[in-house]
Write an enzyme that holds these catalytic residues in place. Structure first.
Site, short mmCIF file in Angstrom:
data_model
loop_
_atom_site.label_atom_id
_atom_site.label_comp_id
_atom_site.label_asym_id
_atom_site.label_seq_id
_atom_site.Cartn_x
_atom_site.Cartn_y
_atom_site.Cartn_z
N LYS A 1 6.87 -6.85 10.30
CA LYS A 1 6.48 -6.16 9.14
C LYS A 1 7.44 -5.22 8.52
O LYS A 1 7.36 -5.22 7.23
CB LYS A 1 5.23 -5.22 9.70
CG LYS A 1 4.51 -4.42 8.35
CD LYS A 1 3.22 -3.79 8.93
CE LYS A 1 2.49 -3.13 7.62
NZ LYS A 1 3.29 -1.92 7.05
N LYS B 1 0.73 -1.17 0.17
CA LYS B 1 -0.11 -0.12 0.19
C LYS B 1 0.95 1.40 -0.16
O LYS B 1 0.59 2.21 -0.68
CB LYS B 1 -0.94 -0.03 1.38
CG LYS B 1 -1.83 1.06 1.36
CD LYS B 1 -3.04 0.84 2.44
CE LYS B 1 -2.81 -0.03 3.42
NZ LYS B 1 -1.46 0.34 4.56
N THR C 1 3.78 1.61 -0.89
CA THR C 1 4.70 1.66 -1.99
C THR C 1 4.00 2.21 -3.37
O THR C 1 4.30 3.00 -4.01
CB THR C 1 5.24 0.18 -2.68
OG1 THR C 1 6.17 -0.37 -1.28
CG2 THR C 1 5.80 0.06 -3.64
N PHE D 1 3.03 -9.38 -9.80
CA PHE D 1 4.27 -10.29 -9.46
C PHE D 1 4.46 -11.13 -10.96
O PHE D 1 3.51 -11.40 -11.84
CB PHE D 1 3.85 -11.12 -8.46
CG PHE D 1 3.85 -10.85 -6.93
CD1 PHE D 1 4.94 -10.91 -6.35
CD2 PHE D 1 3.14 -9.84 -6.55
CE1 PHE D 1 5.11 -10.26 -5.17
CE2 PHE D 1 2.98 -9.25 -5.24
CZ PHE D 1 4.33 -9.39 -4.65
N ALA E 1 -3.42 1.22 12.52
CA ALA E 1 -4.99 1.11 12.35
C ALA E 1 -5.63 0.00 12.90
O ALA E 1 -6.69 0.03 13.04
CB ALA E 1 -4.94 1.28 10.64
N ARG F 1 2.35 8.42 7.16
CA ARG F 1 2.57 8.16 8.41
C ARG F 1 4.03 7.91 8.51
O ARG F 1 4.54 7.39 7.73
CB ARG F 1 1.57 7.22 8.94
CG ARG F 1 0.25 7.26 8.96
CD ARG F 1 -0.59 6.17 9.25
NE ARG F 1 -0.24 5.08 8.44
CZ ARG F 1 -0.33 3.60 8.53
NH1 ARG F 1 -0.63 3.37 9.90
NH2 ARG F 1 -0.13 2.66 7.48
N TRP G 1 6.92 -0.65 -7.88
CA TRP G 1 8.12 -1.55 -7.06
C TRP G 1 9.38 -1.68 -8.05
O TRP G 1 10.31 -1.28 -7.72
CB TRP G 1 7.78 -2.79 -6.57
CG TRP G 1 8.80 -3.27 -5.59
CD1 TRP G 1 8.71 -3.08 -4.44
CD2 TRP G 1 9.74 -4.20 -6.00
NE1 TRP G 1 9.79 -3.66 -3.72
CE2 TRP G 1 10.46 -4.45 -4.91
CE3 TRP G 1 10.33 -4.78 -7.26
CZ2 TRP G 1 11.69 -5.36 -4.84
CZ3 TRP G 1 11.36 -5.28 -7.34
CH2 TRP G 1 12.24 -5.69 -6.06
N PHE H 1 -3.40 -0.62 7.16
CA PHE H 1 -4.20 -1.93 7.07
C PHE H 1 -5.21 -1.98 5.95
O PHE H 1 -5.16 -1.11 5.10
CB PHE H 1 -4.79 -2.37 8.47
CG PHE H 1 -3.36 -2.76 9.37
CD1 PHE H 1 -2.31 -3.90 8.93
CD2 PHE H 1 -3.26 -2.43 10.68
CE1 PHE H 1 -0.88 -4.02 9.72
CE2 PHE H 1 -2.22 -2.74 11.51
CZ PHE H 1 -1.13 -3.26 10.98
#
Length: 556
Positions: free
Chosen positions: A103, A69, A71, A380, A271, A92, A408, A299
């Site tokens: 994470k 998210k 990214t 991917f 969150a 954030r 990415w 999240f």
């Protein structure tokens, strides 16, 4: 293949005064913290119109397969600038808990990152430390007030404010303090929250100015008297000193992406156990600086986006012009029951089952909140054409475009199609359709039930006796008009992290209720959610190191 930190360290960032100039920030409003980050005196921008448009980036429920998210948020802002749009970011700040835990950091990944990633993920400009200090100052003054004759008549058994630290440490969830004799305080049970779950973090992120910050701090409930009366920070006289500790922290932080896009990174509530959005001041400042601001909520959309709408938008008057829902084929197959080791294989049946999660999030965005949505699929190599077509078809049924996203690997260039789709979605949006999940005048139990039924699709809500009693007490004390902040697992719409996809026929279990009077909401803790996480079996901290030159490795 280069790691995220290697990509970041290979980039030569622009001086922060150049980024400030690009963003239209006057030089005397920029307070540099080194060469590549700065604090912004937002007060000097208050006379500008807040007429930029706002894009909210959210996601499906997270999985071990990853969604990306942050990214996507960063890559989208870079792509919008490549499309000729004056765009910027409002993100954030990362917490050290996930950085050293499981994470990882929160500065994006690959070629869609904000810089300097090491500093942002670690100490940054000291905001987290200031919030921790302000919170713990209040705790110390509460215990000192009890020790020094207890003029506020605080019942030591009913002190509700908890100490905090910005680290995962399960050992501190529940402790005994004040041991060792009279000189060392009054013995009582105590506990720590992680700083990002503290009310002080929420207060900072929801404040509009230093005076508002001080007022909110003064309203924080620290405990109850022997006569069951509320005791607030203002009663112990700590609001001024706590606000003084936050006088610098309330200023937004300016940094940049790998491609030089300005980014305001400020505030970092979780969150799943807090409201999960960056500060109102940073978002409003960005809307004064940029034609389009990209922001994110933590999240899945059932947590971060719901709280963005029902808490942050209520408090600030902000309204998103469009919402991006991030998903991956791999994550959707995981929601469909495929183990992580098998996600690289085509499995249309599992994908079809897992798409129920995406559909429910889209339904919430478009039909509950009335906002236009775009689905961003982080691609991917293992994704097949048949799988991608199935995702497009499912999103189209809900009226949302699906765009493949390759930020990415390619940075902004990999997000230009997404940028164009977002611009179209914003133009199609009808501001008159925007709606909250529940009205202000609903009771607290009604609001919790509305989120459970309308957003999570629960059949019912079960309130533990203590929670039901506290809701009645808070309503009687004047908190009934507050919005609610539901703390639950991020992995499921339910309070059971093992129930993936879009579970049906479940009951949401509310075990405890807390008032965050300074932040202005009531927290409902559901299931087994903890406000102080623990470290995993193999913490990420084991892989982080620094050499004699000060060069850091192992961050991701």
């Amino acid at each position: 293949m280069l790691t995220d930190i290697q990509i970041a360290q290979a980039c030569i960032p622009k001086p922060i005064d150049v980024i400030a100039q690009m963003a239209g920030i006057p030089a005397d409003a920029v307070e540099p913290y080194g060469k590549t980050k700065a604090k912004i005196a937002y007060q000097q921008l208050m006379d500008r119109q807040m007429d930029g448009r706002l894009v909210l980036v959210t996601a499906i429920n997270p999985t071990p397969a990853g969604e990306g998210k942050t990214t996507v948020s960063i890559g989208l802002a870079d792509a919008l600038r490549q499309e000729g749009i004056n765009a910027g970011l409002a993100l954030r700040e990362p917490s050290l808990g996930p950085v050293f835990g499981l994470k990882g950091g929160a500065t994006g990944g690959g070629y869609a990152q904000v810089l300097p990633m090491e500093a942002i993920n670690l100490h940054f400009t000291g905001d987290m430390h200031a919030i921790t200090a302000a919170n713990n100052l209040i705790c110390a003054m509460v215990d000192n007030s009890i020790q020094q004759g207890n003029p506020c008549n605080i019942d030591p058994r009913r002190v509700t404010v908890r100490r905090c630290m910005d680290m995962n440490d399960r050992q501190l969830r529940n402790i005994l303090c004040g041991l060792g004799g009279k000189a060392n305080g009054t013995p009582r049970e105590e506990g720590f929250d992680i700083t990002t779950a503290s009310e002080m973090m929420a207060v900072l992120c929801l404040s509009s100015s230093i005076s508002d910050l001080k007022t909110r701090i003064g309203r924080i409930v620290v405990g109850r008297t022997y006569k069951d009366e509320l005791v607030r920070v203002s009663d112990i006289g700590a609001q001024g000193a706590a606000a003084a500790l936050l006088a610098e922290a309330i200023r937004p932080n300016l940094v940049q992406t790998l491609e030089g896009t300005p980014a305001l990174v400020h505030g970092g509530p979780f969150a799943n156990i807090a409201h999960g959005c960056n500060s109102i001041i940073a978002t409003q400042t960005a809307l004064r600086l940029f034609d389009v601001t990209v922001t994110e909520a933590g999240f899945g959309a059932d947590l971060g986006a719901e709280k963005f709408i029902d808490i942050k938008c209520r408090a600030s008057g902000l309204r998103p012009n469009a919402v991006v829902v991030v998903a991956t084929v791999r994550a959707l197959k995981y929601h469909g029951g495929v183990p992580k080791s098998e996600l690289g294989k085509e499995n249309l049946d599992a994908l079809r089952a897992g798409l129920s999660n995406l559909r429910q999030h889209l339904d919430n965005v478009t039909n509950v909140w009335g906002l236009p949505a775009v689905v961003a699929v982080n691609r991917f190599e293992s994704d097949t054409d048949a799988e991608l077509d199935l995702v497009r078809s499912a999103a189209a049924e809900m009226g949302a475009d699906t765009v493949l996203c390759e930020v990415w690997a390619r940075g902004g260039a990999g997000g230009r199609e997404l940028a164009r789709a977002v611009l179209v979605a914003m133009d199609k949006g009808d501001p008159n359709r925007f709606s909250f999940t529940y009205p202000d005048e609903a009771g607290l139990a009604e609001k919790i039930t509305a989120v459970a039924k309308r957003i999570y699709h629960a059949d019912s809500v079960k309130f533990a006796p203590a929670a039901a009693k506290e809701l009645a007490s808070l309503t009687a004390q004047g908190f009934g008009s507050c919005p609610v902040c539901i703390a639950k697992t991020q992995y499921s719409f339910s309070d059971d992290p093992t129930r993936l996809g879009a579970p049906e026929h479940f009951e949401l279990n509310v075990r405890q209720v807390r008032v965050s009077a300074g932040a202005g909401f009531v927290v409902a803790l559901c299931g087994e959610i903890m406000t102080m996480p623990g470290l995993p079996t193999l913490p990420a901290a084991r892989n982080i190191d620094v050499d004699d030159t000060g060069r850091i490795s192992g961050l991701f």
